[in-house]
Scaffold this motif. Structure first.
Motif, mmCIF file in Angstrom:
data_model
loop_
_atom_site.group_PDB
_atom_site.id
_atom_site.type_symbol
_atom_site.label_atom_id
_atom_site.label_comp_id
_atom_site.label_asym_id
_atom_site.label_seq_id
_atom_site.Cartn_x
_atom_site.Cartn_y
_atom_site.Cartn_z
ATOM 1 N N GLY A 53 0.820 -1.129 0.041
ATOM 2 C CA GLY A 53 0.064 -0.137 0.012
ATOM 3 C C GLY A 53 0.645 0.994 -0.146
ATOM 4 N N LEU A 54 1.804 1.249 0.779
ATOM 5 C CA LEU A 54 2.832 2.322 0.843
ATOM 6 C C LEU A 54 3.529 2.757 -0.580
ATOM 7 C CD1 LEU A 54 4.243 4.759 2.464
ATOM 8 C CD2 LEU A 54 5.961 2.740 3.288
ATOM 9 N N ALA A 55 3.799 1.490 -1.053
ATOM 10 C CA ALA A 55 4.481 1.830 -2.626
ATOM 11 C C ALA A 55 3.464 2.471 -3.464
ATOM 12 C CB ALA A 55 5.183 0.417 -3.015
ATOM 13 N N GLY B 190 1.546 6.768 -6.833
ATOM 14 C CA GLY B 190 0.468 7.545 -7.390
ATOM 15 C C GLY B 190 -0.259 6.229 -8.195
ATOM 16 N N GLU B 191 -0.458 5.234 -7.620
ATOM 17 C CA GLU B 191 -1.306 4.026 -8.272
ATOM 18 C C GLU B 191 -2.076 3.496 -7.324
ATOM 19 O OE1 GLU B 191 -0.766 2.983 -11.351
ATOM 20 O OE2 GLU B 191 1.063 4.089 -12.119
ATOM 21 N N VAL C 99 -5.662 11.606 -5.473
ATOM 22 C CA VAL C 99 -4.561 10.973 -4.701
ATOM 23 C C VAL C 99 -3.523 10.828 -5.601
ATOM 24 C CG1 VAL C 99 -3.627 9.360 -3.205
ATOM 25 C CG2 VAL C 99 -5.973 10.032 -2.845
ATOM 26 N N ASP C 100 -3.710 10.025 -6.806
ATOM 27 C CA ASP C 100 -2.708 9.647 -7.484
ATOM 28 C C ASP C 100 -2.020 10.853 -8.391
ATOM 29 O OD1 ASP C 100 -2.937 6.938 -7.028
ATOM 30 O OD2 ASP C 100 -4.251 6.410 -8.844
ATOM 31 N N ALA C 101 -3.021 11.866 -8.775
ATOM 32 C CA ALA C 101 -2.654 12.935 -9.347
ATOM 33 C C ALA C 101 -1.676 13.809 -8.315
ATOM 34 C CB ALA C 101 -3.715 14.026 -9.733
ATOM 35 N N GLY C 102 -1.980 13.745 -7.228
ATOM 36 C CA GLY C 102 -1.140 14.835 -6.253
ATOM 37 C C GLY C 102 0.170 13.940 -6.081
ATOM 38 N N PRO D 219 -4.805 1.513 -12.269
ATOM 39 C CA PRO D 219 -5.130 0.470 -11.181
ATOM 40 C C PRO D 219 -6.641 0.451 -10.607
ATOM 41 C CG PRO D 219 -3.578 2.190 -10.341
ATOM 42 C CD PRO D 219 -3.847 2.362 -11.913
ATOM 43 N N ALA D 220 -7.066 -0.785 -10.178
ATOM 44 C CA ALA D 220 -8.309 -0.722 -9.646
ATOM 45 C C ALA D 220 -8.072 -0.095 -8.182
ATOM 46 C CB ALA D 220 -8.860 -2.067 -9.339
ATOM 47 N N PRO D 221 -8.966 0.599 -7.286
ATOM 48 C CA PRO D 221 -8.801 1.049 -6.104
ATOM 49 C C PRO D 221 -8.266 -0.040 -5.358
ATOM 50 C CG PRO D 221 -10.776 1.645 -6.832
ATOM 51 C CD PRO D 221 -10.424 0.694 -7.838
ATOM 52 N N ILE D 222 -6.912 0.294 -4.505
ATOM 53 C CA ILE D 222 -6.247 -0.824 -3.516
ATOM 54 C C ILE D 222 -7.088 -0.758 -2.282
ATOM 55 C CG2 ILE D 222 -4.242 -0.212 -4.459
ATOM 56 C CD1 ILE D 222 -3.553 1.639 -2.125
#
Length: 474
Positions: free
Chosen positions: A305-307, A312-313, A319-322, A446-449
């Motif tokens: 999750g941290l990775a 941004g995946e 979140v990913d854009a940021g 990616p699908a939501p983690i």
């Protein structure tokens, strides 16, 4: 005449530099900057680019900048011995690592015959002056803000008109500015597309904000797709611009009629002051929660999750854009920064210190006080922090603050063809729409983690356990 070494640390400027002004008034000056002997971070890029114009400005005034690399206390002690310096002046800093350097400096035997003077840090006020009626530090921003407004912020110290050195310019070999960076951090080279660090760059950015942005700051600052913020954070973090000078510049612009509504921006400057103030009074907060019950928070060890968050995946476009904006530019819009931080802490239950460390490495505008306050605020573990039940919904935040998806389209280009109504939750979009736009969930994006509702329930349960510790500790 006194021969004084002026150690340039975080105040990479000429204006409002108390140590430089005092040294110039008392004799000859040898300006010195010491680059860290460690793997570089994004903010080191900003520092290196700030030193270039600073070096030219100091040389024009009459005393070129000496740049060395290594441990500051050891380098400064050696330079003092080699040059026959009488004094060493520097502006103080309030973060624990910097204070440790100062303590080590004072304890070095090689400086026994050198006058060492620490001048005030880059704050609006002495942090020991502003206290509650009971003599304790303020813990709530609202009360701090009211008290700050009652105080007279000191005027900036004038820049010296000229300097003189007791050594020839080539007496000491300066390290190459490029030596602060290495191939392993070449990603920071692209920051130059977005920033012009240095004192003059800070003035230009302030004037642009004063003329075009500050009037609409309150209504536009939360929308990442538009230029609605000051973009002064890097200049303040590096000391290219003095916080006191900026405060008075805003006040002067108001008096002259150039700015009609300065309070929203002044409050943000006060938040910066509050961050420094807290770090001064509670130096342990860089790695320990202010509220002790949070020492028992059940953080998860989620390396995957941290990775995904760092890269941004996460499957959440805002979140990913940021996180991608951060990697590309060395900074992140403040609204998105809050959403991304909240996602790490509350959706993934990953310790806020992991996020703080990643920001330390990747923020070109990194500021230890602001970074610490921000993460403790979002985690709920700081004073006057976000309530534990405030868990940002990244999809809703995107719909509200990036309604047309312009920010997302820029930083997550694989989603750029999606209609605005679907871009904030692509995994929930109709299959034919995804196919038409070339989006394959799990492949091109990616699908939501983690599921938002599940994550929210899990976070609330975790925070309830902390509340239990608080009750038992009473």
């Amino acid at each position: 005449m006194m021969k004084t070494i002026v150690w340039f640390r975080n105040g990479l400027r000429i204006h409002d530099h108390p140590a430089l002004a005092a040294a110039a008034a008392s004799g000859t000056v040898l300006p010195v900057a010491v680059l860290p002997d460690r793997p570089p971070t994004a903010s080191d890029w900003w520092i290196s680019k700030s030193l270039e114009p600073l070096s030219k400005r100091l040389a024009a005034l009459g005393s070129p900048l000496v740049i060395q690399k290594g441990s500051p206390p050891e380098v400064l002690a050696r330079l003092a011995a080699d040059t026959g310096a009488d004094a060493l002046f520097f502006n103080g800093q309030i973060d624990p690592a910097a204070r440790k350097e100062e303590t080590e400096l004072l304890g070095l035997g090689g400086l026994d015959n050198v006058k060492i003077s620490r001048f005030e840090p880059d704050m609006m006020l002495d942090p020991d002056v502003l206290l509650t009626k009971s003599g304790t530090p303020f813990k709530v921003f609202g009360s701090f803000w009211k008290a700050l407004q009652q105080e007279k912020i000191p005027w900036p110290v004038p820049a010296p008109d000229t300097l003189s050195s007791w050594r020839e310019a080539d007496f000491l070999q300066s390290s190459s500015l490029s030596s602060i960076l290495n191939d392993g951090q070449s990603w920071s080279a692209k920051f130059g597309q977005y920033w012009t660090p240095g004192e003059e760059g800070s003035f230009e950015r302030w004037e642009m904000f004063r003329d075009n942005g500050i009037q609409d700051y309150e209504t536009k600052r939360d929308y990442p797709a538009i230029d609605g913020t000051s973009r002064l954070s890097g200049f303040l973090a590096s000391g290219n611009m003095s916080i006191r000078a900026l405060w008075h510049a805003v006040k002067r612009a108001e008096e002259e009629g150039d700015v009609q509504q300065p309070e929203p921006f002044l409050r943000q400057l006060a938040w910066r002051e509050f961050a420094y103030y807290q770090l001064h009074h509670f130096p342990h907060i860089t790695d320990q929660p202010l509220r002790t019950e949070f020492q028992h928070f059940p953080w998860m060890n989620d390396a995957a999750g941290l990775a995904a968050w760092k890269a941004g995946e996460t499957g959440y476009p805002l979140v990913d854009a940021g996180m991608r904006e951060l990697w590309q530019t060395g900074t992140m819009h403040n609204r998105v920064r809050m959403v991304a931080a909240s996602f790490l802490v509350k959706h993934l239950l990953i310790d806020w210190r992991n996020g703080a460390e990643w920001f330390r490495q990747t923020l070109a505008d990194y500021d230890v006080a602001n970074n610490t306050l921000g993460w403790q605020w979002i985690a709920g573990s700081g004073f006057d922090a976000a309530p534990y039940f405030r868990i940002f919904n990244p999809t809703v935040q995107g719909e509200k603050f990036d309604p047309d998806g312009l920010y997302i389209r820029r930083w997550v280009p694989e989603l750029a063809q999606l209609p605005s109504k679907f871009i904030h939750a692509p995994a929930d979009s109709p299959g034919d729409v995804l196919a038409e736009c070339g989006v394959v969930i799990g492949e091109t994006y990616p699908a939501p983690i983690v599921d938002h509702k599940t994550a929210r329930s899990r976070a609330l349960a975790a925070y309830d356990s902390v509340k239990g510790h608080k009750e038992r500790n009473r």
